[in-house]
Design a protein around this motif. Structure first.
Motif, short mmCIF file in Angstrom:
data_model
loop_
_atom_site.label_atom_id
_atom_site.label_comp_id
_atom_site.label_asym_id
_atom_site.label_seq_id
_atom_site.Cartn_x
_atom_site.Cartn_y
_atom_site.Cartn_z
N SER A 127 -59.94 5.95 5.03
CA SER A 127 -61.48 6.01 5.97
C SER A 127 -61.72 7.30 6.79
O SER A 127 -60.39 8.09 6.97
CB SER A 127 -61.32 4.75 6.76
N TYR A 173 -61.29 -4.96 13.81
CA TYR A 173 -60.04 -5.55 14.96
C TYR A 173 -59.81 -5.83 15.27
O TYR A 173 -60.16 -4.53 16.80
CB TYR A 173 -58.95 -4.64 13.21
N VAL A 191 -61.87 8.54 10.07
CA VAL A 191 -61.63 7.71 11.32
C VAL A 191 -61.92 8.48 12.93
O VAL A 191 -61.35 9.47 12.65
CB VAL A 191 -59.33 7.73 11.50
N THR A 247 -64.16 4.26 10.42
CA THR A 247 -63.71 3.12 10.91
C THR A 247 -63.50 4.24 13.04
O THR A 247 -63.18 4.79 12.71
CB THR A 247 -61.50 3.46 10.78
N PHE A 284 -65.60 0.12 9.83
CA PHE A 284 -64.99 -0.80 10.36
C PHE A 284 -64.49 -0.69 12.11
O PHE A 284 -64.72 0.74 12.17
CB PHE A 284 -63.64 -0.73 9.97
N ILE A 322 -54.83 1.07 10.90
CA ILE A 322 -56.45 1.49 11.09
C ILE A 322 -56.39 3.19 11.31
O ILE A 322 -56.93 3.55 11.47
CB ILE A 322 -56.60 1.77 12.81
#
Length: 328
Positions: A30, A144, A32, A80, A105, A25
Motif C-alpha cells: 500500500s 481499521y 501509506v 492507506t 483503507f 498498517i
C-alpha cells in the motif's frame, strides 16, 4: 476484534474492524499517507511513508496534486490513510479522483474520526478557505479502528475528546445518552476498557443511522463556522460551538429535549485551548451572503428539517440573542 459491515449502496461496502489486532498498517503493498503528528506514536516509521500535517488546512488542492504525484511514482492500486478526519478526507478525495488507485483503507486516529466515520459516501477538500467546497463520491474498502490511538489522545488532550460521543448518543439514542451522561457525571478517569465500550457503542449508533441522517447535532453550523473563520477554528471546537447554536435553535422551535444536559457536559469538557466566544459580526457578514439556511437538527432519533431565510435567522438573534450568549 469486533467487525461491522456497512453498505452505502448495493455495490458499495465498507468493512469496519475494531480492536488492537490490526493489520500491518505499513504494508508494502500500500501507499501509506500518515499524519506527521503520529510519528511519536510508533517506535519506527518506514521511510516510504508519506507524511503530511493534520488539520483542516491540509485539505487543499495543492495537497491533492502532491498526492497525485505520489500515486504516479509509487504505482500501486491501494492507499492507506492514517490520521484524523481532515487527512482521511484529503486522501479519499485524491484516491477517488485518480484513475490509477482502486481502493482506500482508512485508519482514523482521533475520537472525532473514529466515531464520525468516513462512510457518508463523499470525500471533501476545502477551496479558497471555504469548508468542503469540492466533493467526490467514495467509500473506504476497510476502516481499521484501534482504540489505543484515541485513548492516548484522550489522556493527552483531556475530556474534550468525549464531545463527539456525546453528540452521537444525543442525536440517535436517548438511552445511550443517559448511560453516557450518568457515566461521565461520576467524574472518574475512564479506564481503557470503558473507553473501548463507549467508543464501540457510538460507532454502532453512527453506522446504523448515518444513511438516513444529516449527521450529529452541531455539524451543520460547525461547517458554517469553519468557512466564516477561514478554517482557523479547530473542527472539534467548531462542532462544540455548532452544538450550542443548534441546541438554541432547537429549543426555540421546540424540537429538542434535555438539551440542557447536553450543553452542561459540552461546557464541562470545553478545552482550555479553545476560544470561549465567536465574532458575531463575522458570522452576520457571512450569513448575509446566503439566501437560506438549511437546518437539520437531530435529537434522540428524530430529525427537525427546515429551511429558514437569513433574515428570519437574524430576527431570532435579535429576539433570543441574550439566551444564546448565556449558553456560550
Amino acid at each position: 476484534m469486533k467487525t461491522l459491515s456497512f453498505e452505502l449502496h448495493e455495490r458499495q461496502r465498507c468493512d469496519i474492524l475494531f480492536g488492537k489486532e490490526n493489520i500491518n498498517i505499513f504494508s508494502p503493498e500500500s501507499i501509506v499517507v500518515m499524519d506527521s503528528g503520529l510519528n511519536s506514536f510508533f517506535t519506527e516509521v518506514p521511510s516510504e511513508v508519506h507524511l503530511l500535517p493534520g488539520g483542516e488546512h491540509v485539505k487543499s488542492i495543492d495537497r491533492v496534486f502532491e498526492l497525485y504525484q505520489l500515486f504516479r511514482t509509487r504505482n500501486r492500486s491501494l492507499v492507506t490513510a492514517i490520521g484524523g478526519g481532515a487527512l482521511i478526507d484529503l486522501v479519499g478525495y485524491s484516491v477517488y479522483t485518480h484513475s490509477q488507485v482502486k481502493e482506500l483503507f482508512a485508519v482514523p486516529t482521533t475520537c472525532l474520526a473514529q466515531s464520525l466515520l468516513p462512510i457518508h459516501g463523499r470525500f471533501y477538500v476545502n477551496f479558497e478557505f471555504r469548508k468542503d467546497l469540492l466533493a467526490v463520491c467514495g467509500l473506504p474498502g476497510r476502516i481499521y479502528i484501534d482504540p489505543e490511538f484515541s485513548f492516548s489522545r484522550l489522556q493527552e488532550k483531556g475530556n474534550s475528546e468525549l464531545i463527539p460521543l456525546l453528540l452521537i448518543t444525543y442525536s440517535y439514542d436517548e438511552h445511550a445518552f443517559r448511560y453516557l451522561q450518568k457515566l461521565l457525571k461520576k467524574g472518574e478517569e475512564l479506564s481503557y476498557d470503558t473507553w473501548t465500550d463507549i467508543l464501540w457503542l457510538s460507532i454502532k449508533l453512527y453506522t446504523e443511522n448515518v444513511k438516513d441522517s444529516p449527521g450529529v447535532i452541531g455539524m451543520g453550523f460547525a461547517n458554517i463556522f469553519e468557512s466564516v473563520f477561514r478554517l482557523k477554528l479547530e473542527f472539534l471546537n467548531a462542532l462544540a460551538f455548532g452544538t450550542v447554536f443548534e441546541a438554541w435553535l432547537g429549543k426555540i422551535f421546540g424540537v429538542v429535549s434535555e438539551e440542557q444536559y447536553l450543553l452542561q457536559l459540552v461546557r464541562k469538557f470545553w478545552s482550555r485551548q479553545w476560544p470561549l466566544r465567536l465574532d458575531f459580526s463575522s458570522i452576520n457578514e457571512y450569513l448575509g451572503q446566503i439566501e437560506k439556511l438549511e437546518l437539520e437538527i437531530p435529537c434522540f432519533g428524530n430529525i427537525f428539517h427546515e429551511k429558514i431565510g437569513t433574515e428570519e435567522f437574524f430576527k431570532l438573534l435579535r429576539d433570543h440573542g441574550r439566551e444564546l450568549e448565556r449558553l456560550l
